[in-house]
Design a protein around this motif. Structure first.
Motif, PDB file in Angstrom:
ATOM      1  N   ARG A  54      11.748  14.742  -0.112  1.00  0.00           N
ATOM      2  CA  ARG A  54      12.318  13.480   0.384  1.00  0.00           C
ATOM      3  C   ARG A  54      13.395  12.942  -0.551  1.00  0.00           C
ATOM      4  O   ARG A  54      14.486  12.567  -0.113  1.00  0.00           O
ATOM      5  N   GLU A  55      13.100  12.917  -1.855  1.00  0.00           N
ATOM      6  CA  GLU A  55      13.964  12.224  -2.796  1.00  0.00           C
ATOM      7  C   GLU A  55      15.155  13.057  -3.262  1.00  0.00           C
ATOM      8  O   GLU A  55      16.202  12.501  -3.608  1.00  0.00           O
ATOM      9  N   ASN A  56      14.991  14.376  -3.308  1.00  0.00           N
ATOM     10  CA  ASN A  56      16.033  15.217  -3.897  1.00  0.00           C
ATOM     11  C   ASN A  56      16.695  16.198  -2.930  1.00  0.00           C
ATOM     12  O   ASN A  56      17.777  16.702  -3.233  1.00  0.00           O
ATOM     13  N   TRP A  57      16.065  16.512  -1.791  1.00  0.00           N
ATOM     14  CA  TRP A  57      16.579  17.583  -0.948  1.00  0.00           C
ATOM     15  C   TRP A  57      16.870  17.154   0.480  1.00  0.00           C
ATOM     16  O   TRP A  57      16.894  17.962   1.389  1.00  0.00           O
ATOM     17  N   LYS A  58      17.041  15.832   0.669  1.00  0.00           N
ATOM     18  CA  LYS A  58      17.451  15.302   1.969  1.00  0.00           C
ATOM     19  C   LYS A  58      16.530  15.784   3.086  1.00  0.00           C
ATOM     20  O   LYS A  58      16.967  16.157   4.169  1.00  0.00           O
ATOM     21  N   TYR A  96       3.128  10.887  -0.309  1.00  0.00           N
ATOM     22  CA  TYR A  96       3.328   9.669  -1.089  1.00  0.00           C
ATOM     23  C   TYR A  96       4.553   8.889  -0.632  1.00  0.00           C
ATOM     24  O   TYR A  96       5.582   9.465  -0.283  1.00  0.00           O
ATOM     25  N   ILE A  97       4.423   7.535  -0.653  1.00  0.00           N
ATOM     26  CA  ILE A  97       5.585   6.662  -0.596  1.00  0.00           C
ATOM     27  C   ILE A  97       5.420   5.604  -1.683  1.00  0.00           C
ATOM     28  O   ILE A  97       4.322   5.359  -2.180  1.00  0.00           O
ATOM     29  N   ASP A  98       6.504   4.945  -2.048  1.00  0.00           N
ATOM     30  CA  ASP A  98       6.480   3.976  -3.133  1.00  0.00           C
ATOM     31  C   ASP A  98       5.528   2.822  -2.834  1.00  0.00           C
ATOM     32  O   ASP A  98       5.431   2.351  -1.689  1.00  0.00           O
ATOM     33  N   ALA A  99       4.826   2.365  -3.866  1.00  0.00           N
ATOM     34  CA  ALA A  99       3.817   1.326  -3.694  1.00  0.00           C
ATOM     35  C   ALA A  99       4.398  -0.031  -3.344  1.00  0.00           C
ATOM     36  O   ALA A  99       3.655  -0.942  -2.959  1.00  0.00           O
ATOM     37  N   SER A 100       5.703  -0.171  -3.450  1.00  0.00           N
ATOM     38  CA  SER A 100       6.332  -1.448  -3.104  1.00  0.00           C
ATOM     39  C   SER A 100       6.589  -1.592  -1.609  1.00  0.00           C
ATOM     40  O   SER A 100       6.959  -2.666  -1.137  1.00  0.00           O
ATOM     41  N   ASP A 104       4.845  -2.221   8.524  1.00  0.00           N
ATOM     42  CA  ASP A 104       5.294  -1.186   9.457  1.00  0.00           C
ATOM     43  C   ASP A 104       6.216  -0.172   8.795  1.00  0.00           C
ATOM     44  O   ASP A 104       6.213   1.016   9.154  1.00  0.00           O
ATOM     45  N   GLU A 105       7.004  -0.616   7.808  1.00  0.00           N
ATOM     46  CA  GLU A 105       7.898   0.311   7.116  1.00  0.00           C
ATOM     47  C   GLU A 105       7.101   1.371   6.365  1.00  0.00           C
ATOM     48  O   GLU A 105       7.506   2.542   6.302  1.00  0.00           O
ATOM     49  N   ALA A 106       5.976   0.981   5.790  1.00  0.00           N
ATOM     50  CA  ALA A 106       5.127   1.954   5.094  1.00  0.00           C
ATOM     51  C   ALA A 106       4.604   3.008   6.053  1.00  0.00           C
ATOM     52  O   ALA A 106       4.538   4.199   5.719  1.00  0.00           O
ATOM     53  N   GLN A 157      -0.189   2.398   2.456  1.00  0.00           N
ATOM     54  CA  GLN A 157       0.496   3.211   3.450  1.00  0.00           C
ATOM     55  C   GLN A 157      -0.060   3.040   4.860  1.00  0.00           C
ATOM     56  O   GLN A 157       0.563   3.501   5.824  1.00  0.00           O
ATOM     57  N   ILE A 158      -1.224   2.394   5.002  1.00  0.00           N
ATOM     58  CA  ILE A 158      -1.717   2.145   6.362  1.00  0.00           C
ATOM     59  C   ILE A 158      -1.161   0.843   6.928  1.00  0.00           C
ATOM     60  O   ILE A 158      -1.405   0.520   8.096  1.00  0.00           O
ATOM     61  N   GLY A 159      -0.423   0.076   6.112  1.00  0.00           N
ATOM     62  CA  GLY A 159       0.180  -1.156   6.608  1.00  0.00           C
ATOM     63  C   GLY A 159      -0.839  -2.161   7.106  1.00  0.00           C
ATOM     64  O   GLY A 159      -0.543  -2.958   8.007  1.00  0.00           O
ATOM     65  N   GLY A 160      -2.040  -2.134   6.547  1.00  0.00           N
ATOM     66  CA  GLY A 160      -3.087  -3.051   6.983  1.00  0.00           C
ATOM     67  C   GLY A 160      -3.687  -2.709   8.333  1.00  0.00           C
ATOM     68  O   GLY A 160      -4.417  -3.519   8.920  1.00  0.00           O
ATOM     69  N   SER A 161      -3.435  -1.506   8.837  1.00  0.00           N
ATOM     70  CA  SER A 161      -3.833  -1.128  10.197  1.00  0.00           C
ATOM     71  C   SER A 161      -4.872  -0.017  10.201  1.00  0.00           C
ATOM     72  O   SER A 161      -4.593   1.104   9.749  1.00  0.00           O
ATOM     73  N   MET A 162      -6.055  -0.298  10.727  1.00  0.00           N
ATOM     74  CA  MET A 162      -7.062   0.747  10.893  1.00  0.00           C
ATOM     75  C   MET A 162      -6.583   1.805  11.884  1.00  0.00           C
ATOM     76  O   MET A 162      -6.925   2.981  11.760  1.00  0.00           O
ATOM     77  N   ALA A 163      -5.797   1.397  12.868  1.00  0.00           N
ATOM     78  CA  ALA A 163      -5.267   2.361  13.846  1.00  0.00           C
ATOM     79  C   ALA A 163      -4.379   3.385  13.156  1.00  0.00           C
ATOM     80  O   ALA A 163      -4.440   4.590  13.455  1.00  0.00           O
TER      81      ALA A 163
END
Length: 428
Positions: A54-58, A96-100, A104-106, A157-163
């Motif tokens: 994701r970060e280095n190889w597009k 993995y995605i950044d913890a910040s 929905d974006e997560a 990363q679940i965005g607060g969603s059990m679904a």
């Protein structure tokens, strides 16, 4: 503690070396390792290739057939050729995605990471195959391939969603790390200020829902209080997908003895990490000193980057980082065994998620796993316990999680939601 590897003998000319390794392994020892790892798949708990993609190889998964496929700017620790050289039989790929990132974006970014793994498997069908169950790991390994599943590296990363949690499982995710480097909406991280004293009530519900669907609860990155709360809440064994023993290296990412002592009754497994920063206390102290000097030079030479960089280069030259040998990984493995037992340890290298030059020699590549087994054989380990370390323990955990899920088939899906205040705090 021992930091030495097996001494070369007069038979040095007969020693063999895996091409990507800097050390050699006696042919008889290698034959024994191969026998063990043919019978039991070597399953690694954490690899960050998807992050690199994701970060280095597009987002491209091309160029990972062998180490001769050079990727810049960062050297890769993983490719198909070296996975086979390392006798890897199963891999949890971190999505993995950044913890910040929250909400929905997560979820969107996590789906993109899941897509990277599915495309990776599709791109190398002779090497990788998606797995869903413990039996799949065994079946795929017998075919000479690397069984592949995913691990979500952070409850944000679940965005607060059990679904979203349930959909991740359907897409092939088989563990979720409850936090990453930051405390999230419902669980305290090991490397952030606590908010809940462990798990919030919603966090407890997340653990229960993970049990219901058969997803492993991963406690790498969480605070000791979160570890204890999750173990108390979970009906299934927990894992630490890439953590070490805190008694040997006092980093908050590592597992304290009081938690290791809970694993025999829970059935969980600590999968040992290869990063020197989580293995070596002298290295941790050096790293802290370097950070302090970096901050000092930033203050002294504000607006003068050339002077600041020159001062830092001079400090680095005068203060090289402490070295760590292969034995330090074995030390952490053996400490976990001492406290929790041989049934509660595994391997989770964190490769391609750690600095290329900050692991013991030979362990900055997926080709290096036999070196660990050779060191443990030197220390007197028997085949049964080596097989447990390789993959027997994590296979048992997977089967127990599957059994717990089957026992909860009549439990309805959780409809728990984040309290409005918690959801709003992370969306601001």
């Amino acid at each position: 503690m021992s930091r030495t590897t097996r001494a070369l003998t007069a038979a040095a000319a007969l020693l063999i070396a895996t091409p990507a390794l800097s050390q050699t392994i006696d042919p008889a020892v290698q034959k024994r390792i191969d026998r063990i790892l043919k019978q039991t798949p070597l399953i690694d708990g954490h690899n960050d290739v998807p992050e690199q993609v994701r970060e280095n190889w597009k987002f491209s998964v091309e160029g990972l057939a062998s180490g001769s496929d050079k990727r810049q700017p960062n050297p890769m620790m993983t490719d198909m050729e070296r996975l086979h050289q390392g006798r890897v039989g199963g891999q949890f790929w971190s999505v993995y995605i950044d913890a910040s990132v929250h909400g929905d974006e997560a979820i969107r970014q996590t789906l993109e990471q899941i897509d990277i793994v599915t495309r990776l498997v599709e791109a190398y069908p002779n090497d990788l195959e998606l797995a869903s169950t413990a039996d799949d790991f065994v079946r795929i390994h017998r075919k000479g391939k690397i069984a592949s599943v995913m691990g979500v590296e952070g409850g944000h990363q679940i965005g607060g969603s059990m679904a979203a949690l349930r959909q991740y499982y359907r897409l092939g995710v088989r563990y979720m790390t409850l936090t990453h480097f930051a405390t999230n909406e419902w669980a305290d991280s090991a490397t952030d200020d606590p908010k809940y004293g462990g798990l919030s009530p919603f966090g407890v519900e997340v653990v229960k829902e993970m049990n219901r669907i058969g997803m492993l609860v991963d406690l790498a990155h969480v605070s000791p209080d979160t570890m204890k709360d999750a173990i108390a809440a979970s009906k299934a064994p927990v894992i630490f997908s890439h953590s070490n023993a805190r008694a040997l290296e006092d980093h908050p990412r590592n597992v304290p003895d009081e938690v290791l002592a809970l694993l025999p009754s829970n059935g969980g497994v600590v999968m040992v990490n290869f990063y020197t920063g989580y293995l070596s206390e002298p290295f941790r102290q050096w790293n802290a000193n370097r950070a302090a000097e970096e901050a000092r030079f930033k203050s002294l030479f504000t607006g003068q980057p050339d002077k600041r960089n020159a001062a830092m280069d001079a400090w680095d030259k005068a203060n090289p980082p402490p070295k760590a040998e292969i034995g330090i990984i074995a030390d952490h493995i053996e400490h976990i065994v001492k406290v929790a037992g041989h049934d509660h340890v595994g391997l989770g290298g964190d490769l391609d998620g750690i600095p290329y030059d900050q692991s013991p020699p030979g362990m900055n590549s997926v080709a290096g796993y036999p070196l660990i087994f050779a060191e443990l054989i030197r220390r007197g380990w028997n085949d049964k316990d080596l097989a447990k370390l390789a993959g027997g323990n994590i296979l048992r955990v997977l089967r127990q999680a599957e059994a717990v899920s089957a026992s909860m088939k009549d439990v309805p899906p959780s409809l728990a939601t984040l309290p409005p205040a918690a959801a709003a705090a992370k969306s601001d």
